[in-house]
Design a protein around this motif. Structure first.
Motif, short mmCIF file in Angstrom:
data_model
loop_
_atom_site.label_atom_id
_atom_site.label_comp_id
_atom_site.label_asym_id
_atom_site.label_seq_id
_atom_site.Cartn_x
_atom_site.Cartn_y
_atom_site.Cartn_z
N ASP A 1 0.83 -1.21 0.00
CA ASP A 1 0.00 0.00 0.00
C ASP A 1 0.86 1.26 0.00
N ALA A 2 1.96 1.20 0.74
CA ALA A 2 2.86 2.36 0.77
C ALA A 2 3.41 2.64 -0.63
N CYS A 3 3.74 1.57 -1.36
CA CYS A 3 4.25 1.76 -2.73
C CYS A 3 3.19 2.41 -3.61
N ARG A 4 1.95 2.01 -3.41
CA ARG A 4 0.87 2.60 -4.21
C ARG A 4 0.77 4.10 -4.01
N THR A 5 0.97 4.54 -2.76
CA THR A 5 0.81 5.97 -2.50
C THR A 5 1.85 6.81 -3.24
N VAL A 6 2.98 6.19 -3.62
CA VAL A 6 3.96 6.97 -4.42
C VAL A 6 3.87 6.58 -5.90
N GLY A 7 2.75 5.97 -6.26
CA GLY A 7 2.49 5.68 -7.68
C GLY A 7 3.17 4.44 -8.21
N ILE A 8 3.65 3.57 -7.32
CA ILE A 8 4.28 2.33 -7.80
C ILE A 8 3.30 1.19 -7.56
N ASP A 9 2.83 0.60 -8.63
CA ASP A 9 1.86 -0.49 -8.53
C ASP A 9 2.62 -1.81 -8.45
N ILE A 10 2.50 -2.50 -7.34
CA ILE A 10 3.20 -3.77 -7.17
C ILE A 10 2.30 -4.89 -7.72
N PRO A 11 2.80 -5.71 -8.66
CA PRO A 11 1.94 -6.78 -9.19
C PRO A 11 1.57 -7.77 -8.08
N HIS A 12 0.34 -8.22 -8.09
CA HIS A 12 -0.11 -9.15 -7.03
C HIS A 12 -1.30 -9.96 -7.54
N TYR A 13 -1.45 -11.15 -7.00
CA TYR A 13 -2.61 -12.00 -7.31
C TYR A 13 -3.41 -12.34 -6.06
N CYS A 14 -2.73 -12.91 -5.04
CA CYS A 14 -3.50 -13.41 -3.89
C CYS A 14 -3.94 -12.30 -2.96
N TYR A 15 -3.25 -11.17 -2.97
CA TYR A 15 -3.61 -10.07 -2.07
C TYR A 15 -4.94 -9.45 -2.48
#
Ligand code: SF4
Ligand code: FES
Length: 482
Positions: free
Chosen positions: A21-35
């Protein structure tokens, strides 16, 4: 608040925030499936791996939280995260290769194509080649009851669907069976998902095309659909939804989760399946007076000539419609609210009200009084009110209330019904005007929790069908004094 560095960008976050979530706030989308923000973390897919300074192995960002800052140095940098290193890229490519070992290359006939996380991540993080020489495992697709179809060949075992039925809807219909390459998501013997009133959500949750909706399957390629933000009129809280439409027809409704609002992730199957009634077929309806087509001027003159006017507004319409309709009442105390639909509370965490009249608050704020239609009947019978204007949708009224409204309409010397689809009640009024459905207009509601929710026009109404606000504006020449 502690400070963390993400690829050398510093930011302050609350302790306990997920690194993802922290990465998202700086505009970095982390790839994920199970989350999934509404489900418990399991960290099984390994797609969200990041590098954290000082840690010997890559860490799953969906389960790693930001630690608190030391008491003597509250602004200290407590964590340094890297999302773009060669180790991270290598790990993502490796996970993609594993996930695709048994996944069929059937994107051209898969319903998920165009909104598939496997497609997207494969394109961005995969290698483009496969080293898989063995034959892929094969299953026939199965019906999980009348609503859901599963294609196990496509499943990547993220277990989102299993966790949903255990943690959210509670029925636990789905499970993971067998081991290793035989691992499969299935139902316990003989258990379909038909009894689950929230079953459709597993289709949205599935990041690939393994779970599909019987209703939507093979009907539309998703890239042809346009999505318009709207709300569900069939939930007590006016759940935010997307209306997916094409060719002036709605093809599906989906939840539209609001940031930080966990209750907006899921909608019931009843809400999901409500769209066909908003798709118009046949000729556009015409305004009528005494059962025959008539111009608006004739209806307005008849309304003006009738005498004191009361309005009845059903609290499922928008606030702009309520405002304009209320202005047609001869006095402020002649605004009456209608609608008595209730919705059983199945998931108390997600539905805090059973009142199916979702904009009761918005109408009340505009002077409409609910539960006092008998008072209006008395006034009409005594001749204090001569004309009644009714804004109505029969889907949200009980037979008992319809009977009472029919009595009011029959007792009035003039009655006018405004409806999107004509009902028996509307046809019994002296005059009738065709209004846009909520999918054909933009407006807003104030739900039972006091939240303002807007909805936007998705469909083009037929010629001559107008919003309540437009009809009411043209009818507003009615004398206001009693
Ligand atoms: S069916 Fe879909 S949601 Fe369920 S485990 Fe497989 S990939 Fe995940
Ligand atoms: S999203 Fe983190 S391991 Fe699956």
């Amino acid at each position: 608040m502690p400070t963390i560095k993400i690829n050398d960008v510093e930011l302050s976050v609350t302790p306990g925030t997920l690194v993802l979530d922290a990465c998202r706030t700086v505009g970095i989308d982390i790839p994920h499936y199970c989350y999934h923000p509404a489900l418990s973390p399991v960290a099984t897919c390994r797609m969200c791996l990041v590098e954290i300074k000082g840690q010997p192995k890559l860490a799953t960002s969906c389960t790693t939280t930001v630690p608190p800052a030391p008491k003597d140095n509250p602004d200290a940098v407590v964590m340094e995260v890297f999302t773009n290193t060669p180790a991270v890229a290598d790990a993502r490519a490796g996970v993609m290769e594993f996930l695709l070992i048994n996944h069929p290359l059937d994107c051209p006939i898969c319903d998920q194509a165009g909104e598939c996380k496997l497609q997207d991540y494969s394109y961005h993080y995969g290698s483009g080649d496969s080293r898989m020489a063995e034959v892929k495992r094969r299953y026939r697709y199965e019906d999980l009851g009348a609503k859901i179809v599963i294609d196990k060949n496509r499943c990547i075992h993220c277990t989102r669907c299993v966790r949903f039925t255990r943690e959210i809807s509670g029925g636990g219909e789905l499970t993971v069976a067998s081991r290793g390459s035989h691992l499969e998501v299935t139902t316990f013997t003989g258990k379909s998902m038909d009894q689950n009133p929230f079953a459709g959500n597993v289709v949205d949750l599935c990041p690939v095309g393994a779970l599909t909706s019987r209703d939507f399957r093979f009907r539309k390629r998703v890239w042809y659909l346009k999505s318009v933000p709207s709300i569900s009129r069939h939930s007590a809280l006016g759940n935010p939804i997307w209306i997916d439409h094409e060719g002036n027809q709605i093809h599906r409704l989906r939840p539209r989760p609001l940031a930080g609002k966990e209750t907006t992730h899921f909608i019931s199957d009843a809400e999901r399946q409500a769209y066909p009634r908003y798709n118009r077929t046949g000729k556009a309806p015409l305004p009528t007076l005494k059962g025959t087509p008539a111009p608006l001027e004739a209806i307005r003159e008849a309304l003006q000539a009738a005498g004191p006017v009361a309005v009845i507004g059903q609290g499922t319409f928008g606030c702009d419609a309520a405002q304009r309709l209320g202005e047609l009442a001869s006095t402020a105390d002649l605004r009456f609210g209608s609608g008595d639909k209730t919705i059983p509370v199945v998931l108390p965490k997600y539905q805090t009200s059973d009142d199916g009249i979702l904009n009761r608050r918005g109408f009340t704020e505009r002077g409409f009084r609910f539960g006092v239609l008998e008072e209006l009947l008395g006034k009409v019978q005594q001749g204090e009110v001569r004309a009644v204007v009714l804004l109505h949708d029969e889907a949200f009224t009980s037979p008992k209330e319809s009977a009472l409204l029919t009595q009011i309409i029959q007792a009035a010397s003039f009655s006018l019904a405004l409806e999107a689809q004509s009902s028996d009640l509307g046809r019994s009024a002296t005059a009738w005007l065709p209004t846009t459905s909520y999918a054909e207009e933009s407006d807003f509601i104030v739900n039972h929790d006091g939240e303002l929710r807007r909805y936007q026009k998705a469909l083009q109404p037929p010629k001559g069908v107008r919003p309540v606000t437009a009809w009411a504006k043209d009818l507003a020449a009615v004398p206001a004094a009693v």
